[in-house]
Design an enzyme around this catalytic site. Sequence first.
Site, short mmCIF file in Angstrom:
data_model
loop_
_atom_site.label_atom_id
_atom_site.label_comp_id
_atom_site.label_asym_id
_atom_site.label_seq_id
_atom_site.Cartn_x
_atom_site.Cartn_y
_atom_site.Cartn_z
N ARG A 114 0.85 -1.20 0.00
CA ARG A 114 0.00 0.00 0.00
C ARG A 114 0.88 1.25 0.00
O ARG A 114 1.55 1.54 0.98
CB ARG A 114 -0.93 0.02 1.21
N ASP A 147 -3.47 2.98 14.40
CA ASP A 147 -2.70 3.55 13.31
C ASP A 147 -3.22 4.94 13.02
O ASP A 147 -4.01 5.49 13.80
CB ASP A 147 -2.71 2.65 12.07
#
Length: 568
Positions: free
Chosen positions: A183, A469
């Site tokens: 990603r 996160d």
Amino acid sequence: MMDLGTYGNSTPMARKIASGYDVPEGVDIRGRYDEEFAKILTKDALQFVAVLQREFRSHIKYAVECRREAKTRYNEGAVPGFDPATRNIREGEWKCAAVPPSVADRRVEITGPVERKMIINALNSGAKVFMADCEDALSPSWENLMRGQVNLKDAVDGSITFHDRARNRVYKLNDEIAKLFVRPRGWHLPEAHIFIDGEPATGCLVDFGLYFYHNHAAFRRSQGAGFGPFFYLPKMEHSREAKIWNSVFERAEKVAGIERGSIRATVLIETLPAVFQMDEILYELRDHSVGLNCGRWDYIFSYVKTFQAHPDRLLPDRVQVGMTQHFMRSYSDLLIRTCHRRGVHAMGGMAAQIPIRDDPAANEAALDLVKKDKLREVKAGHDGTWAAHPGLIPACMEVFTNNMGSAPNQIQTMKREDSATLTEEDLLQRPRGLRTMDGLRLNTRVGIQYLAAWLTGSGSVPLYNLMEDAATAEISRVQNWQWLKYGVELNGDGLGVKVTKELFGRVVEEEMARIEREVGKDKFQKGMYKEACKIFTRQCTAPILDDFLTLDAYNHIVIYHPKGSSSL
């Protein structure tokens, strides 16, 4: 080797500059020199990145400007919805390219940053896919990103090892490992350590370009059918952004001399505007798509951000905004129906729990929540799910296997209902729940601690038995901002107090004291907690909501080194 001499606006001739890196004309590297990094930042690899930057930067700038215009409309009272102009795409009977056999089974995927030990453990975890993250789970320092590219290259060629000197243990890959997806960063993030033609490079093009350049040939050899590399694409708001990615893929395939459609990508549907563009996004990527994913934490963040000027759409405590909320369940259902209609994977969301080693009862309760969430996903029709920790893989795998059997996915087997039954109202329904002092405190405590870790190089942080996160930190930030802006009354504690700057100031002071007690005075003093508190508090109390926490904080981790310097 790619022949880049006929592409872009620069000459293929290289010049040696004082930074130590061998760079093509128009490229300036301002990050620290490292011999390992130089193996990634080769002249030809940088030329490839420059080709992409020069060809697509105007398209990227236009897409980002369109985001700003959409935000203005929402701030003036509009709401997202399906685009009448693309109704023919939504109602058409087209399909995406067939899913490659090598990634047909994705029933459990694990995610994590591109750290060396993490990559090895994740590939060995028993998951079907590891999504190596250069985005929300990574603090995008020069060291992290370049070291990550080194690690990914070693992982692809199978040579990656890690010597844990503290444990005197060497980590290496098993014979059977997960498939690797990467990603890159979102369109909005720059790479301030690489300048191309006098301006910072686009972060995602650096991430994609370096990884693709060094690893596409290995995928072609290993996959047999020529599929790969594989990617996850974050933060899209409109199909025009998917169209840019599709053009990037086509250009990369052409330059590398590989078949069209070799690159495959899954798009994270993690913004509220994008949920109304799912068919259009798949259509733009139809030769390169392997599905969509419910990025549910960022989706909650996007709900608040999209409706920042709508006081009638205030969220309850973040712990109450789960998949049982009508607007969240509708989002998941529409994603499944859309993907299966187009012949690609519908991936579920993240299980953020981590093992609680010192409390068996609490650990069992947390694992039970994970199983229930995964059972809901597989019965709804998801083809796979995400986990943040290797310890969750067996439980997630068991739930999906018990319900899917030997089938690699549910694309053909799951009965597809008519997606037209899900309306704009379903996707926009106001969430229900209470707003509490505990919620305000948790947001503050998590936001500050996450940002403190991010500023010191850690983008994936275990806090209170969850893996946090950037997405979960963003929820904390924007929810505090929303409650402050509208003077929300905290209605879950029987207090009836309004959230004001004065109240928030006291909460920040008290939560900082709690953080110091929890982490210890010495660690607190040596850490970046005070700096993180200043940034987080400023963003929560700003009159205008910043688009991204990390975009503002990024300036604090950019380090330019004098040319010729290789010191840390």
